[in-house]
Scaffold this motif. Structure first.
Motif, mmCIF file in Angstrom:
data_model
loop_
_atom_site.group_PDB
_atom_site.id
_atom_site.type_symbol
_atom_site.label_atom_id
_atom_site.label_comp_id
_atom_site.label_asym_id
_atom_site.label_seq_id
_atom_site.Cartn_x
_atom_site.Cartn_y
_atom_site.Cartn_z
ATOM 1 N N LYS A 184 72.535 54.014 86.272
ATOM 2 C CA LYS A 184 72.168 55.234 87.000
ATOM 3 C C LYS A 184 73.114 55.480 88.165
ATOM 4 O O LYS A 184 73.460 56.633 88.456
ATOM 5 N N GLU B 35 72.691 59.199 77.666
ATOM 6 C CA GLU B 35 71.841 58.899 76.508
ATOM 7 C C GLU B 35 71.346 57.454 76.565
ATOM 8 O O GLU B 35 70.175 57.173 76.300
ATOM 9 N N HIS C 87 68.654 57.199 79.124
ATOM 10 C CA HIS C 87 67.418 57.787 78.602
ATOM 11 C C HIS C 87 66.656 56.787 77.731
ATOM 12 O O HIS C 87 65.438 56.616 77.876
ATOM 13 N N HIS C 88 67.369 56.112 76.852
ATOM 14 C CA HIS C 88 66.700 55.183 75.928
ATOM 15 C C HIS C 88 66.180 53.935 76.649
ATOM 16 O O HIS C 88 65.094 53.445 76.332
ATOM 17 N N GLN D 152 65.277 53.795 79.806
ATOM 18 C CA GLN D 152 64.111 54.224 80.587
ATOM 19 C C GLN D 152 62.887 54.377 79.691
ATOM 20 O O GLN D 152 61.775 53.981 80.062
ATOM 21 N N GLU E 53 64.481 51.544 70.940
ATOM 22 C CA GLU E 53 65.137 52.160 72.101
ATOM 23 C C GLU E 53 66.353 51.333 72.522
ATOM 24 O O GLU E 53 67.388 51.881 72.898
#
Length: 456
Positions: free
Chosen positions: A204, A401, A404-405, A407, A424
């Motif tokens: 992040k 991406e 996202h996975h 998280q 994920e």
């Protein structure tokens, strides 16, 4: 590039075309070290410079050259390679290239094909190849440093580390699924979550600063916006130190964008003067204002120039600042004519007080202080505060991406959702693999290597 063509021996001029003291022709492939014999010269020993006379098909002398051979895989491409260092006469270079083209099994290389072969032979990776593209295109010292860092692994290393860590967590998770009846540590699930959270936090941070690398590579888009007759064009000319834009007291003089290229703190900057904002029924002027709003929306930085002698300049600045979510600077112009004190109105806006400065574009006063403030902003962009510098949109999209996975995996906390968590993890691993060019890579490779010169 077709796979079948990769088995052929390729050649190309590796130095810029034109007249020079020395030109270098590169040859790579199975027949590379047979080139001296094809020119009537004695063979060469690997990694040793040999002086040879080259002859054409009729036995006429072509040039007195230096030949250096490399035996694969210990070469730049991983194949046998020969370098012909010839005098940089266009006639000599052309004759040698024509002679090579007439030999069976040889052909002219496609753009970037030498580097593509190096990639296929494991001599480089896709992120290093992208760094090489950026190095060739670098105009500033900062761009050069970023490009060479990426060539040396500044992007590959952290991404590969994240990928391996996620795979490690996936292995532990799958072990808990496959051996559910065995006695596994009670803290295993918590250990996996803690590790994924650590990886996610690092990603992040890199994603938050992702625009920095792209800005250094592609340059910063800076837009001058403001009401009519505020002095935007005069400000542009002052910053460019040349009369790049037409200046007139007549409102609406600037109806289309005027661009000037600058360099600030090592970052290339495209400074765009846009049409002045006001209420108007003129369709041409309306289109110019619409384009100004679009430019501000897409800019990395917006400089709003207002006429500080006019009542309501602060409200005008706040209105224009709503066009963009980028960093905003407000230049209150015409300081030499006396300014209306309205800075208190800006308190309700989103512009820091340090970004509001008084200037006189006509006399040049205040511009040095503004340029210093602009350089500080650029210096902040330059700071490498993250473990990874992303230089392309595809890097940012793939990392987003993966974030996202991961998280999503943390949000799946119920014990009966372990298989979904594993899925994920797999998706995150695939996203990171795309950055490294390990899957879904052909289209990306063709795009990268098409921007190379023929001999690279």
């Amino acid at each position: 590039m077709k796979t079948a063509s990769m088995s052929e021996t390729i050649f190309a001029l590796a130095t810029p075309p034109g007249r020079s003291a020395v030109a270098v022709i590169r040859v790579s492939g199975a027949l590379a070290l047979a080139v001296p014999a094809a020119f009537g010269a004695a063979p060469v020993m690997p990694r040793t410079a040999h002086r040879r006379w080259l002859k054409d098909a009729e036995g006429a002398l072509l040039d007195d050259v230096m030949l250096i051979g490399f035996v694969g895989p210990a070469s730049a491409t991983g194949e046998d390679v020969l370098e012909i260092h010839t005098h940089g006469s266009p006639a000599v270079v052309e004759d040698i290239l024509h002679h090579l083209a007439a030999l069976p099994g040889y052909r002219l290389a496609e753009a970037g094909e030498f580097t593509r072969r190096a990639l296929d032979k494991g001599k480089t990776d896709i992120t290093a190849a992208e760094g090489l593209v950026d190095l060739i295109a670098a105009d500033t010292n900062l761009q050069r440093r970023q490009a060479t860092a990426q060539m040396a692994g500044s992007l590959r290393r952290p991404v590969e580390s994240w990928r391996k860590d996620v795979i490690s967590c996936l292995s532990l998770l799958e072990a808990s699924i496959d051996f559910a009846d065995e006695e596994l540590p009670d803290t295993l699930e918590e250990q996996i979550k803690d590790r994924i959270q650590y990886i996610l936090d690092e990603m992040k941070v890199g994603l938050t600063a992702s625009r920095r690398g792209e800005m250094v590579r592609s340059g910063l888009s800076v837009v001058l916006a403001g009401p009519v007759n505020a002095g935007k064009s005069t400000t542009l000319n002052a910053l460019a130190r040349r009369p790049a834009a037409i200046v007139s007291d007549r409102p609406g003089t600037t109806r289309d964008s005027v661009e000037v290229s600058l360099e600030v703190s090592g970052i290339p900057v495209v400074l765009t003067d846009t049409a002045g904002w006001r209420q108007t029924d003129d369709p041409i002027e309306q289109e110019g204002i619409h384009r100004a709003q679009q430019a501000a929306t897409q800019a990395d930085l917006v400089i709003i120039v207002v006429d500080g002698t006019q009542t309501g300049w602060a409200d005008q600045a706040l209105t224009i600042s709503s066009w963009s979510e980028a960093e905003i600077f407000i230049l209150v112009n015409k300081q030499d004519q006396g300014l209306q004190d309205e800075e208190h109105v800006l308190i309700s806006g989103n512009v820091p007080s340090a970004n509001v400065m008084s200037i006189s574009a006509h006399e040049g006063t205040g511009l040095d202080a503004f340029e210093s403030r602009l350089e500080k902003f650029m210096a902040d962009v330059n700071v490498q505060s993250t473990s990874v510098i992303l230089t392309r949109v595809r890097h940012r999209q793939a990392l987003a991406e993966a974030v996202h996975h991961l998280q999503a995996s943390l949000d799946l906390s119920a014990p009966d959702q372990t298989e979904l968590v594993a899925e994920e993890f797999r998706a995150a691993t695939m996203a990171l693999s795309r950055i490294l060019g390990q899957i879904d890579v052909e289209d990306v490779l063709d795009h990268i290597f098409s921007s190379f010169c023929i001999g690279k």
